[in-house]
Enzyme design. Structure first.
Site, PDB file in Angstrom:
ATOM      1  N   TRP A  56      -3.610  -1.295   0.545  1.00 15.28           N
ATOM      2  CA  TRP A  56      -3.336   0.119   0.281  1.00 15.28           C
ATOM      3  C   TRP A  56      -3.482   0.471  -1.183  1.00 15.28           C
ATOM      4  O   TRP A  56      -4.028   1.526  -1.519  1.00 15.28           O
ATOM      5  CB  TRP A  56      -1.959   0.524   0.832  1.00 15.28           C
ATOM      6  CG  TRP A  56      -1.979   0.469   2.331  1.00 15.28           C
ATOM      7  CD1 TRP A  56      -1.302  -0.407   3.132  1.00 15.28           C
ATOM      8  CD2 TRP A  56      -2.766   1.273   3.226  1.00 15.28           C
ATOM      9  NE1 TRP A  56      -1.615  -0.185   4.454  1.00 15.28           N
ATOM     10  CE2 TRP A  56      -2.511   0.842   4.542  1.00 15.28           C
ATOM     11  CE3 TRP A  56      -3.672   2.319   3.037  1.00 15.28           C
ATOM     12  CZ2 TRP A  56      -3.115   1.403   5.663  1.00 15.28           C
ATOM     13  CZ3 TRP A  56      -4.267   2.896   4.162  1.00 15.28           C
ATOM     14  CH2 TRP A  56      -3.991   2.446   5.442  1.00 15.28           C
ATOM     15  N   ASP A  70       3.725   4.422  -4.101  1.00 18.24           N
ATOM     16  CA  ASP A  70       3.467   4.642  -2.677  1.00 18.24           C
ATOM     17  C   ASP A  70       4.495   3.810  -1.911  1.00 18.24           C
ATOM     18  O   ASP A  70       4.405   2.587  -1.839  1.00 18.24           O
ATOM     19  CB  ASP A  70       2.031   4.198  -2.350  1.00 18.24           C
ATOM     20  CG  ASP A  70       1.713   4.270  -0.855  1.00 18.24           C
ATOM     21  OD1 ASP A  70       2.617   4.608  -0.066  1.00 18.24           O
ATOM     22  OD2 ASP A  70       0.556   3.996  -0.494  1.00 18.24           O
ATOM     23  N   LYS A 117       6.526   5.790   9.438  1.00 18.59           N
ATOM     24  CA  LYS A 117       7.140   4.459   9.562  1.00 18.59           C
ATOM     25  C   LYS A 117       8.669   4.595   9.580  1.00 18.59           C
ATOM     26  O   LYS A 117       9.301   4.378  10.603  1.00 18.59           O
ATOM     27  CB  LYS A 117       6.681   3.532   8.439  1.00 18.59           C
ATOM     28  CG  LYS A 117       5.182   3.194   8.542  1.00 18.59           C
ATOM     29  CD  LYS A 117       4.508   3.491   7.283  1.00 18.59           C
ATOM     30  CE  LYS A 117       3.010   3.315   7.204  1.00 18.59           C
ATOM     31  NZ  LYS A 117       2.235   2.711   8.211  1.00 18.59           N
TER      32      LYS A 117
HETATM   33  C1  LIG Z   1       1.509   1.769   2.129  1.00 24.11           C
HETATM   34  C2  LIG Z   1       0.582   2.743   2.807  1.00 24.11           C
HETATM   35  N1  LIG Z   1      -0.033   3.667   2.065  1.00 24.11           N
HETATM   36  C3  LIG Z   1      -0.860   4.558   2.623  1.00 24.11           C
HETATM   37  C4  LIG Z   1      -1.104   4.559   3.973  1.00 24.11           C
HETATM   38  C5  LIG Z   1      -2.045   5.562   4.561  1.00 24.11           C
HETATM   39  O1  LIG Z   1      -1.318   6.522   5.212  1.00 24.11           O
HETATM   40  P1  LIG Z   1      -2.005   7.664   6.112  1.00 24.11           P
HETATM   41  O2  LIG Z   1      -2.643   6.969   7.262  1.00 24.11           O
HETATM   42  O3  LIG Z   1      -0.831   8.511   6.468  1.00 24.11           O
HETATM   43  O4  LIG Z   1      -2.987   8.377   5.262  1.00 24.11           O
HETATM   44  C6  LIG Z   1      -0.474   3.623   4.789  1.00 24.11           C
HETATM   45  C7  LIG Z   1      -0.720   3.625   6.256  1.00 24.11           C
HETATM   46  O5  LIG Z   1      -0.278   2.816   7.003  1.00 24.11           O
HETATM   47  C8  LIG Z   1       0.379   2.686   4.184  1.00 24.11           C
HETATM   48  O6  LIG Z   1       1.002   1.761   4.933  1.00 24.11           O
END
Ligand SMILES: Cc1ncc(COP(=O)(O)O)c(C=O)c1O
Length: 381
Positions: free
Chosen positions: A123, A194, A218
């Protein structure tokens, strides 16, 4: 570490009476919350309307919104100089929205500013790539060399003086790596975190961050809602290219109602926040999460039948990836898990293996059921 016996007992057929959902997200929600939402579905509190049918500007929804903000502020002890915003766009949307809001602070002309990153997994890697469209990116440290099984110690980070901000993913959902420290930055560079996959799972000091963001799906509620907590002095610097609906100062000035917010997501999030408060708040959730994680990691570490490759000091309490020593047994393992009501244990396609996500709403009974199955499958007596 003991070596596991190689034989495995045949599986007894069992009647599944209880489902435990280990999805990484969208993920399990507290049963009480779903029951409350079901009861409210057709008629919220005698209003004659479902929450989905209400105007976001009407008194009914405003009361839902205000309670959600108030409860979240209490849960995370959010200081008064921080705004709580509800947006759309998800975690990946924020990878663009954050630079568009913050780069102009150090480079009002839009000339390339630098954003520092610590690359600890999938991520944060995606965040680096997206930010490079808006600014110069500097990967101050990376754990790629350890195949994302560590968090690089801060002493080795090559930070940029005057960076627009430092971006961290404090819990890497795919790699199962979680920070166990908050960096101290001498020059006041804001930290953007994040926290999509571990917000509300542990106590945090919000004042150490400039911005915290999280997709809801989550630990907060349904997909489609994105939470941003931002320090007020970081508002008002959006680049001209930033869409108004994603300019945090505009969103804050309209109490997240500049455009139609994800109303149903906010409502469910509010139920989750109230539920968490009734259960003793974030500190109590953290104690439960520590107990659950210890139980699961102990079963994985008991011998070499299973393997979690993350360094002990940064193993995630929320997302636990693991591998079977004999990967030809993966499908049998997953089929046996499903037959026992243990769902969505397949690892992310980019890394394979298995992954158990044990968010706030996963009860310790669910982790115990998984541990019983791990032991049974490994032929442990
Ligand atoms: C730590 C993290 N950041 C970003 C995201 C991306 O999120 P989204 O699918 O809501 O754009 C996720 C998705 O699982 C994630 O676990």
């Amino acid at each position: 570490m003991k070596t596991a016996p190689t034989h495995r007992p045949p599986f007894a057929r069992t009647i599944v009476t209880q489902i435990y959902n280990f999805s990484a997200g969208p993920a399990v929600l507290p049963k009480e919350v779903l029951q409350e939402a079901a009861a409210d579905m057709l008629d919220w509190h005698g209003s004659g309307m479902s929450v989905m049918e209400m105007s976001h500007r009407g008194p009914e929804f405003i009361s839902i919104y205000e309670a959600a903000v108030r409860d979240l502020r209490q849960l995370l002890d959010v200081p008064s100089n921080y705004k709580i915003l509800f947006l759309q766009g998800g975690g990946l949307g924020e990878n663009a929205i954050v630079p568009m809001n913050l780069v102009g602070r150090v480079s009002p002309s839009g000339q390339p500013a630098t954003i520092d990153f610590v690359h600890t997994g999938s991520w944060s890697g995606k965040s680096v790539k997206e930010a490079a469209r808006y600014a110069t990116v500097n990967v101050a440290a990376s754990s790629e060399g350890t195949r994302f099984t560590t968090v690089p110690p801060q002493s080795g980070w090559k930070l940029t003086p005057g960076a627009a901000y430092l971006h961290l993913c404090t819990n890497e959902t795919i790699d199962g790596v979680e920070y166990n420290f908050v960096p101290e930055l001498a020059d006041g560079t804001p930290i953007v975190a994040d926290m999509s996959s571990h917000i509300l799972s542990r106590t945090i000091d919000v004042s150490k961050y400039g911005v915290i963001f999280a997709g809801a799906q989550k630990n907060i509620g349904p997909a489609g809602l994105t939470l941003v907590i931002v320090r007020e002095d970081l508002l008002g610097h959006a680049l001209p290219i930033c869409p108004s609906a994603f300019d945090w100062s505009t969103v804050a000035a309209h109490d997240s109602m500049y455009n139609t917010p994800p109303t149903y997501g906010i409502y469910i999030a509010g139920l989750v926040f109230a539920h968490l408060l009734r259960q003793g708040g974030v500190a109590a959730a953290e104690r439960r999460n520590i107990a659950k994680a210890e139980l699961l990691y102990a079963a994985l570490d008991a011998d070499d039948f299973y393997q979690n490759r993350v360094a002990q000091d940064c193993r995630s309490r929320m997302n636990v990836p693991f591998y079977l020593r004999d990967e030809t047994l993966n499908d049998t393992f997953l089929a046996g898990a499903k037959a026992r009501g243990l769902l969505q244990l397949k690892g992310h396609k980019s890394v394979g293996g298995m992954r158990a996500s044990i968010y706030n709403a996963m009860p310790i009974e669910g982790v115990q059921a998984l541990v019983d199955y791990l032991n049974e499958f490994a032929g442990r007596t």
